[in-house]
Design an enzyme around this catalytic site. Structure first.
Site, PDB file in Angstrom:
ATOM      1  N   ASP A   1       6.449  11.709  11.062  1.00 61.65           N
ATOM      2  CA  ASP A   1       6.408  10.334  10.955  1.00 61.65           C
ATOM      3  C   ASP A   1       4.881  10.041  11.365  1.00 61.65           C
ATOM      4  O   ASP A   1       4.738   9.923  12.382  1.00 61.65           O
ATOM      5  CB  ASP A   1       7.441   9.508  11.721  1.00 61.65           C
ATOM      6  CG  ASP A   1       7.207   8.054  11.390  1.00 61.65           C
ATOM      7  OD1 ASP A   1       6.353   7.592  10.695  1.00 61.65           O
ATOM      8  OD2 ASP A   1       8.403   7.272  11.797  1.00 61.65           O
TER       9      ASP A   1
ATOM     10  N   TYR B   1      -0.321  -4.106   0.641  1.00 59.89           N
ATOM     11  CA  TYR B   1      -0.644  -2.783   0.110  1.00 59.89           C
ATOM     12  C   TYR B   1      -2.090  -2.594  -0.067  1.00 59.89           C
ATOM     13  O   TYR B   1      -2.817  -1.859   0.247  1.00 59.89           O
ATOM     14  CB  TYR B   1       0.196  -2.215  -1.177  1.00 59.89           C
ATOM     15  CG  TYR B   1      -0.227  -1.144  -1.679  1.00 59.89           C
ATOM     16  CD1 TYR B   1       0.340   0.223  -1.104  1.00 59.89           C
ATOM     17  CD2 TYR B   1      -0.910  -1.077  -2.786  1.00 59.89           C
ATOM     18  CE1 TYR B   1      -0.310   1.250  -1.795  1.00 59.89           C
ATOM     19  CE2 TYR B   1      -1.533   0.210  -3.495  1.00 59.89           C
ATOM     20  CZ  TYR B   1      -1.161   1.454  -3.075  1.00 59.89           C
ATOM     21  OH  TYR B   1      -1.389   2.395  -3.236  1.00 59.89           O
TER      22      TYR B   1
ATOM     23  N   LYS C   1      -4.855  -0.707   1.955  1.00 60.25           N
ATOM     24  CA  LYS C   1      -5.791   0.477   1.420  1.00 60.25           C
ATOM     25  C   LYS C   1      -7.310   0.266   1.129  1.00 60.25           C
ATOM     26  O   LYS C   1      -8.204   1.188   1.382  1.00 60.25           O
ATOM     27  CB  LYS C   1      -5.319   0.477  -0.245  1.00 60.25           C
ATOM     28  CG  LYS C   1      -3.878   1.310  -0.359  1.00 60.25           C
ATOM     29  CD  LYS C   1      -3.730   2.748   0.281  1.00 60.25           C
ATOM     30  CE  LYS C   1      -2.549   3.272  -0.006  1.00 60.25           C
ATOM     31  NZ  LYS C   1      -2.452   4.568   0.437  1.00 60.25           N
TER      32      LYS C   1
ATOM     33  N   VAL D   1       0.294   5.675 -10.926  1.00 61.50           N
ATOM     34  CA  VAL D   1       0.862   6.985 -11.264  1.00 61.50           C
ATOM     35  C   VAL D   1       2.430   7.037 -11.448  1.00 61.50           C
ATOM     36  O   VAL D   1       2.922   5.886 -10.803  1.00 61.50           O
ATOM     37  CB  VAL D   1       0.608   8.027  -9.742  1.00 61.50           C
ATOM     38  CG1 VAL D   1       0.854   9.332 -10.041  1.00 61.50           C
ATOM     39  CG2 VAL D   1      -0.897   7.846  -9.572  1.00 61.50           C
TER      40      VAL D   1
END
Length: 241
Positions: free
Chosen positions: A54, A139, A143, A172
């Site tokens: 993790d 997100y 990133k 993707v």
């Protein structure tokens, strides 16, 4: 760098791009593939060594380092992508914990082994690192921060012979975007393109049709020029008043 004969570690290796990266590393003749997952994983190929990892658990990460005999390529693929809005600070902190600090922690833990092998670090990012996707702002922010981390690591580690590659992927066909009615690349084709980029020595890897359309202009663009100028500041005399 060729993949054949190398030891590769992939985080988030149980599904999506991570799973495809494990299979592609095996196909290219990797000597050992360490598959890091939160839950136990089994694999029929004896070259695969499952690791319970993790990336947000620092003590667990340090313990896993002892299970890895040597390492040539670290692929930071484990990530989090939740739909949220900017009013949700907890969501932003959760994304940063995985996508930024998880990548940072795993990289720092394995850096001595990568330095000894003069290896490579591959951070699987997103085009959202360059232009935020408003429906997934936390997100995108995480990133973007991980991309900045990749640039800093590249500059700092160059003298130690460790290369740093940032994967700037478009959509993707994974759990994150599977329900979106947009063109998506397969995880398998993205994995192939990632290893192709590592073998070529690309700083940034554009592994799908959407991201690939900007690859040529990127390499000679303003961001890369500024990155090179900033990297040259390493070792310069500090500015004093």
């Amino acid at each position: 760098m060729t993949i054949a004969g190398k030891a590769v570690l992939v985080t988030g290796a149980n599904r999506g791009i991570g799973q495809a990266l494990v299979e592609e590393a095996l196909r290219r003749g990797a000597r050992r593939v360490y598959a890091g997952t939160r839950r136990p994983l089994s694999h029929p190929d004896p070259r695969v060594t499952p690791l319970i990892l993790d990336v947000t658990n620092a003590p667990q990460t340090l313990a896993v380092v002892e299970e890895v005999e040597s390492l040539d390529i670290l692929i930071n693929n484990a990530g989090l992508a939740l739909y949220d809005d900017l009013s949700d600070r907890a969501a932003l902190e959760q994304h940063l914990a995985v996508n930024l600090f998880g990548t940072y922690g795993v990289t720092q833990a394995f850096l001595p082994k990568l330095t000894r092998s003069r290896g490579a670090i591959v951070n699987v990012l997103s085009l959202a690192a360059l232009a935020s996707v408003p429906v997934i702002p936390a997100y995108s922010i995480s990133k973007a921060a991980a991309f900045s981390l990749s640039q800093s690591l590249r500059a700092v580690l160059a003298a130690q012979g460790v290369s740093v590659h940032a994967v700037l992927a478009g959509p993707v066909d994974t759990e994150m975007s599977r329900d979106l009615d947009i063109p998506k690349a397969s995880a398998e084709s993205v994995a192939r393109a990632i290893f192709d980029g590592v073998e070529r020595g690309d700083d940034e890897i554009f592994p799908d049709p959407m991201s690939g359309s900007m690859a040529e202009s990127w390499r000679g663009g303003a961001v890369k020029a500024l990155e090179r100028e900033n990297a040259a500041l390493i070792g310069a005399e500090p500015i004093t008043s």
